[in-house]
Design a protein around this motif. Structure first.
Motif, PDB file in Angstrom:
ATOM      1  N   PHE A   1      -1.065   0.780   4.989  1.00 23.81           N
ATOM      2  CA  PHE A   1      -2.611   1.127   5.432  1.00 23.81           C
ATOM      3  C   PHE A   1      -2.857   2.017   6.676  1.00 23.81           C
ATOM      4  O   PHE A   1      -3.572   2.797   6.670  1.00 23.81           O
TER       5      PHE A   1
ATOM      6  N   GLN B   1      -6.933   2.648   2.696  1.00 24.90           N
ATOM      7  CA  GLN B   1      -6.965   1.358   3.331  1.00 24.90           C
ATOM      8  C   GLN B   1      -8.549   0.625   2.864  1.00 24.90           C
ATOM      9  O   GLN B   1      -9.437   1.317   2.699  1.00 24.90           O
ATOM     10  N   GLY B   2      -8.302  -0.632   2.423  1.00 27.83           N
ATOM     11  CA  GLY B   2      -9.488  -1.401   1.924  1.00 27.83           C
ATOM     12  C   GLY B   2     -10.552  -1.591   3.055  1.00 27.83           C
ATOM     13  O   GLY B   2     -10.311  -2.788   3.676  1.00 27.83           O
TER      14      GLY B   2
ATOM     15  N   TYR C   1       0.522  -7.843  -1.835  1.00 31.51           N
ATOM     16  CA  TYR C   1      -0.111  -7.639  -0.686  1.00 31.51           C
ATOM     17  C   TYR C   1       1.001  -7.392   0.458  1.00 31.51           C
ATOM     18  O   TYR C   1       2.082  -8.103   0.595  1.00 31.51           O
TER      19      TYR C   1
ATOM     20  N   ASN D   1      -5.084  -8.239  -5.151  1.00 37.81           N
ATOM     21  CA  ASN D   1      -4.735  -6.856  -4.314  1.00 37.81           C
ATOM     22  C   ASN D   1      -3.371  -6.658  -4.461  1.00 37.81           C
ATOM     23  O   ASN D   1      -2.588  -7.392  -4.161  1.00 37.81           O
TER      24      ASN D   1
ATOM     25  N   PHE E   1     -10.631  -2.605  -5.319  1.00 30.86           N
ATOM     26  CA  PHE E   1      -9.541  -1.533  -5.728  1.00 30.86           C
ATOM     27  C   PHE E   1      -9.394  -1.129  -7.186  1.00 30.86           C
ATOM     28  O   PHE E   1      -9.601  -2.034  -8.138  1.00 30.86           O
TER      29      PHE E   1
ATOM     30  N   ARG F   1      -3.638   3.563  -5.804  1.00 30.42           N
ATOM     31  CA  ARG F   1      -4.848   2.672  -5.772  1.00 30.42           C
ATOM     32  C   ARG F   1      -6.041   3.313  -4.697  1.00 30.42           C
ATOM     33  O   ARG F   1      -5.800   3.728  -3.854  1.00 30.42           O
TER      34      ARG F   1
END
Ligand code: PMP
Ligand code: GLN
Length: 386
Positions: free
Chosen positions: A16, A33-34, A121, A170, A317, A363
């Motif tokens: 990330f 990055q989320g 994750y 995720n 995502f 993703r």
């Protein structure tokens, strides 16, 4: 000189951070990055600001502010019908990440086996290993990410201490249904194990899906730890406020880890999150509804650009099969190339596997402004169709 710890010495910088740095350097649209590209609910930000001005400015209680712990207990009752004693069964942490770390340190003895579902994750594996756990990995496979029941059942042995279970998931964006959650509950019971349930996306489910905490199922109440995150539920990932719900027999050792890892979490954010968890149902419905519309927007845009897209039941995502646009290299190369050449950043899914043998998915995070999502899809369409 003596070497540092081998697990962290041999671990790279998280994907990330790596991809966000590259996105900044290339000034690309960062769908890696989320995180949402908004400020988050103004009322919560005002509450937090007021709490900083008015004080107090000293350590809050180690287990968290009573008002937030009560709100966590009430939230469990309101959404899942769980009766939770806030004084013995809730704790506030500095993000879900700290909660996961506390749980692994507190529950694992060196040599214990830990069941994990891949893709996973990225902090799970190093943290399990550092706690002395032996990872037992089971894969869910695209495009439907179905639970391979036989393999999961084989992964549980008499040495299994716990399963670290993430739903909504995720990066696969899979939401486990009741039947699958029941299957996991049966294995946990059969093997006298525990479950650490990472449920940070508990309010981000689409198409009428319902989140079923493992903790709700028969026999699970005293074997499960449920972890939530204000970062996700209130769209402010910088806040790093997590909350743990667990029976006293598990929460007591977990709190012993917490007391030496962070001890506590900023008071002003805790009181604002307490207020947030008391929002009426409309807040939570709108959160999922807004993200569902964004899911549709990016799904259409990426399909239009030529990508084969995977199903998305929840989370931030959506993943795509990069071979569908004729890409025959790996996903790391793909994500770097589209960042530099198309001006859009994604995360290579191989980062979520122990061995990078699955390396043809990327993703994309869609918790972004519609204009940004549309522009990103346009850029990819132009890039792959020119
Ligand atoms: N678990 C999952 C599955 C996540 O995606 C994230 C990332 N946001 C976290 C845990 C960490 O949450 P927090 O930022 O609250 O530490
Ligand atoms: N959970 C976020 C993601 O999956 C990232 C969190 C982080 O950067 N540590 O993108």
């Amino acid at each position: 000189m003596k070497p540092a710890n081998s697990i962290f010495s041999n671990t790279g910088v998280t994907v990330f951070e790596t991809m966000s740095r590259l996105a900044m350097e290339c000034q690309s649209i960062n769908l890696g990055q989320g995180f949402p590209d908004e400020l988050g609910p103004e009322i919560l930000r005002r509450k937090a600001a007021e709490a900083v001005i008015e004080g107090p400015s000293q350590y809050p209680p180690m287990m968290g502010l009573p008002e937030l712990r009560q709100a966590v207990a009430d939230h469990n009752k309101r959404f899942y019908g769980l009766d939770v004693d806030w004084q013995t069964e809730t704790m506030v942490t500095s993000g879900a990440t700290e909660a996961i770390c506390d749980c692994l340190m507190a529950l694992i003895e060196p040599g214990d086996e830990v069941v994990l579902i891949e893709p996973l994750y990225d902090c799970y594996l190093p943290m399990v290993r550092r706690a002395g756990g032996i990872p037992k990995l089971v894969r869910v496979e695209p495009p439907n990410w179905d639970l391979p029941r036989q393999r999961l059942s084989d992964a549980f042995t008499e040495k299994t201490k716990l399963i670290l279970f993430n739903s909504p998931h995720n990066p696969a964006a899979k939401v486990y249904d009741r039947d699958e959650v029941q299957f996991i509950a049966d294995l946990v019971l059969k093997h006298d194990a525990y479950a650490i349930c990472d449920e940070v996306y508990e309010h981000i489910l689409f198409d009428g899906r319902k989140h079923i905490p493992l903790m709700m199922l028969d026999g699970m109440r005293d074997r499960c730890v449920r972890i939530g995150s204000a970062g996700k539920t209130f769209s402010m990932t910088a806040w790093k406020v997590g909350y743990v719900t667990a029976p006293p027999n598990l929460l007591t050792p977990i709190s012993k880890a917490h007391q030496f890892v962070t001890f506590t979490t900023p008071r002003n954010l805790q009181s604002a999150v307490a207020y947030g968890l008391q929002q009426d149902d409309a807040y939570f419905t709108a959160l999922a509804g807004d993200l569902e519309a964004k899911r549709d927007l990016i799904a259409n845009g990426l399909s239009d650009a030529g990508f084969a897209i995977m199903n998305v039941g929840g989370t931030y995502f959506l993943s795509v099969d990069i071979r569908s646009v004729g890409w025959d290299g790996d996903d790391v190369d793909f994500c770097e190339t589209i960042t530099r050449e198309a001006g859009v950043t994604a995360i290579p899914m191989s980062a979520f596997y122990q061995d990078a043998d699955i390396n043809h998915f990327a993703r994309f995070c869609f918790s972004k402004n519609d204009v940004v999502l549309t522009e990103a899809c346009e850029r990819l369409k132009r890039y792959f169709n020119s």
